[in-house]
Design a protein around this motif. Structure first.
Motif, PDB file in Angstrom:
ATOM      1  N   ASP A  70      23.007  56.714  35.422  1.00 43.72           N
ATOM      2  CA  ASP A  70      24.351  56.961  35.923  1.00 43.72           C
ATOM      3  C   ASP A  70      24.745  55.951  36.992  1.00 43.72           C
ATOM      4  O   ASP A  70      25.929  55.673  37.184  1.00 43.72           O
ATOM      5  N   ASN A  71      23.768  55.407  37.699  1.00 44.96           N
ATOM      6  CA  ASN A  71      24.083  54.442  38.743  1.00 44.96           C
ATOM      7  C   ASN A  71      24.732  53.188  38.174  1.00 44.96           C
ATOM      8  O   ASN A  71      25.561  52.565  38.840  1.00 44.96           O
ATOM      9  N   LEU A  72      24.391  52.822  36.961  1.00 45.69           N
ATOM     10  CA  LEU A  72      24.992  51.643  36.343  1.00 45.69           C
ATOM     11  C   LEU A  72      26.485  51.853  36.148  1.00 45.69           C
ATOM     12  O   LEU A  72      27.288  50.966  36.434  1.00 45.69           O
ATOM     13  N   TYR A  73      26.870  53.027  35.680  1.00 43.31           N
ATOM     14  CA  TYR A  73      28.287  53.319  35.495  1.00 43.31           C
ATOM     15  C   TYR A  73      29.015  53.344  36.835  1.00 43.31           C
ATOM     16  O   TYR A  73      30.153  52.902  36.942  1.00 43.31           O
ATOM     17  N   THR A  74      28.367  53.826  37.867  1.00 45.99           N
ATOM     18  CA  THR A  74      28.970  53.851  39.195  1.00 45.99           C
ATOM     19  C   THR A  74      29.176  52.429  39.708  1.00 45.99           C
ATOM     20  O   THR A  74      30.220  52.117  40.289  1.00 45.99           O
ATOM     21  N   ILE A  75      28.221  51.556  39.471  1.00 47.82           N
ATOM     22  CA  ILE A  75      28.342  50.158  39.901  1.00 47.82           C
ATOM     23  C   ILE A  75      29.471  49.466  39.148  1.00 47.82           C
ATOM     24  O   ILE A  75      30.265  48.728  39.741  1.00 47.82           O
ATOM     25  N   ILE A  76      29.556  49.694  37.849  1.00 45.17           N
ATOM     26  CA  ILE A  76      30.631  49.096  37.055  1.00 45.17           C
ATOM     27  C   ILE A  76      31.985  49.600  37.531  1.00 45.17           C
ATOM     28  O   ILE A  76      32.939  48.826  37.674  1.00 45.17           O
ATOM     29  N   LEU A  77      32.094  50.895  37.800  1.00 48.91           N
ATOM     30  CA  LEU A  77      33.346  51.472  38.281  1.00 48.91           C
ATOM     31  C   LEU A  77      33.721  50.902  39.645  1.00 48.91           C
ATOM     32  O   LEU A  77      34.883  50.555  39.889  1.00 48.91           O
ATOM     33  N   ALA A  78      32.750  50.782  40.534  1.00 49.28           N
ATOM     34  CA  ALA A  78      33.014  50.237  41.866  1.00 49.28           C
ATOM     35  C   ALA A  78      33.432  48.769  41.774  1.00 49.28           C
ATOM     36  O   ALA A  78      34.361  48.340  42.469  1.00 49.28           O
ATOM     37  N   PHE A  79      32.774  47.996  40.927  1.00 52.52           N
ATOM     38  CA  PHE A  79      33.128  46.592  40.760  1.00 52.52           C
ATOM     39  C   PHE A  79      34.544  46.447  40.210  1.00 52.52           C
ATOM     40  O   PHE A  79      35.329  45.615  40.680  1.00 52.52           O
ATOM     41  N   THR A  80      34.895  47.268  39.233  1.00 47.56           N
ATOM     42  CA  THR A  80      36.236  47.224  38.656  1.00 47.56           C
ATOM     43  C   THR A  80      37.285  47.605  39.690  1.00 47.56           C
ATOM     44  O   THR A  80      38.333  46.960  39.793  1.00 47.56           O
ATOM     45  N   PHE A  81      37.008  48.643  40.474  1.00 47.93           N
ATOM     46  CA  PHE A  81      37.938  49.061  41.516  1.00 47.93           C
ATOM     47  C   PHE A  81      38.141  47.947  42.536  1.00 47.93           C
ATOM     48  O   PHE A  81      39.275  47.650  42.932  1.00 47.93           O
ATOM     49  N   CYS A  82      37.071  47.303  42.950  1.00 43.18           N
ATOM     50  CA  CYS A  82      37.173  46.206  43.923  1.00 43.18           C
ATOM     51  C   CYS A  82      37.937  45.023  43.343  1.00 43.18           C
ATOM     52  O   CYS A  82      38.722  44.382  44.056  1.00 43.18           O
ATOM     53  N   ALA A  83      37.731  44.729  42.075  1.00 43.25           N
ATOM     54  CA  ALA A  83      38.444  43.620  41.442  1.00 43.25           C
ATOM     55  C   ALA A  83      39.941  43.905  41.376  1.00 43.25           C
ATOM     56  O   ALA A  83      40.764  43.028  41.661  1.00 43.25           O
ATOM     57  N   VAL A  84      40.315  45.124  41.030  1.00 44.28           N
ATOM     58  CA  VAL A  84      41.731  45.496  40.962  1.00 44.28           C
ATOM     59  C   VAL A  84      42.349  45.486  42.356  1.00 44.28           C
ATOM     60  O   VAL A  84      43.467  44.997  42.559  1.00 44.28           O
TER      61      VAL A  84
END
Length: 53
Positions: A16-30
């Motif tokens: 689940d941590n991988l999905y959290t990292i991807i979500l956080a990275f996407t949020f930061c990029a936006v």
């Protein structure tokens, strides 16, 4: 039909941590993109939101 049943691949388990990292990275990029666009609008036009009159 085969008596052994159908051959299926193993299910891939992703932590689940991988999905959290991807979500956080996407949020930061936006967020970074929105800040950059707002900055560029302010630099070029002198305002972020121009209300037409």
């Amino acid at each position: 039909m085969s008596p052994n049943g159908q051959a299926r691949g193993k299910n891939i388990t992703v932590p689940d941590n991988l999905y959290t990292i991807i979500l956080a990275f996407t949020f930061c990029a936006v967020l970074a993109t929105a800040v950059y666009v707002a900055y560029q609008c302010y630099q070029q036009y002198g305002t972020i939101f121009k209300i037409p009159t």
